[in-house]
Design a protein around this motif. Structure first.
Motif: not given
Length: 198
Positions: A92-104, A106-121
């Protein structure tokens, strides 16, 4: 003419199926339904749990079909949404990561959720709260509408203040959103006592 007739026929069949499904949703399963599901059915995710009749937090649409996230938000009492998927289920979480990346995301929260122009997850405390209901509504509505609709303010912990865009028009399936949230849970690095979900 023929294609229009077929569309009308299909729409009528779907409407009838939804009505029959809704009418029989509370009935106990028949013996055939209790038997071992087919292999194809086993791979389908479990739908969110059904709520008691009359409760605003109703189960997905009749027949187990998921709703659009915006429809779920608009039909469910604040504070009652719970993720039907576990963040410990790797498939489930592997599929969830693909969905997360597919919706971009990562552009704001980073590919691993570490943040960027928006808060880290990965943070222990999130600016609007980290419970299932809050995340589902925040992602669906975006931060501006979320704050307006629920009269909330962000917690002043983050210096990164990019607004969360609304995904209501992008995300057409609540199951996908719940899977993305299940993945988000895997990158959170807070203390156990700060965890606000199951």
């Amino acid at each position: 003419m023929k294609s229009q007739f077929l569309r009308l026929l299909l729409a009528a069949a779907l409407s009838a199926g939804a009505f029959v499904g809704a009418a029989g949703a509370a009935d106990a399963p028949s013996p055939a339904e209790k038997s071992e599901p087919a292999a194809a059915e086993k791979s389908q995710p479990a739908a969110p749990e059904a709520a008691p009749a009359g409760d605003a937090a109703a189960a997905p649409a009749a027949g187990g079909a998921p709703m659009k996230p915006i429809d779920r938000v608009n039909s469910t009492e604040k504070g009652t949404l719970k993720n039907p998927f576990s963040s410990t289920d790797k498939a489930i979480t592997d599929e969830g990561h693909k969905i997360y990346m597919g919706l971009s995301c990562n552009g704001c929260h980073g590919g691993g959720g570490g943040g960027g122009m928006c808060p880290p997850l990965t943070n222990e405390t999130w600016v609007y709260g980290g419970d299932d209901d809050t995340l589902f509504r925040l992602i669906t509505l975006g931060s501006q509408e979320f704050k307006k609709k629920y009269s909330v303010e962000r917690k002043g912990q983050e210096t990164v203040v990019g607004p969360m865009p609304p995904f209501a028009e992008i995300m057409d399936d609540e199951i996908k959103l719940w899977k993305a949230i299940a993945w988000i849970r895997t990158v959170w690095s807070g203390r156990a006592e700060k965890k606000v979900w199951q």
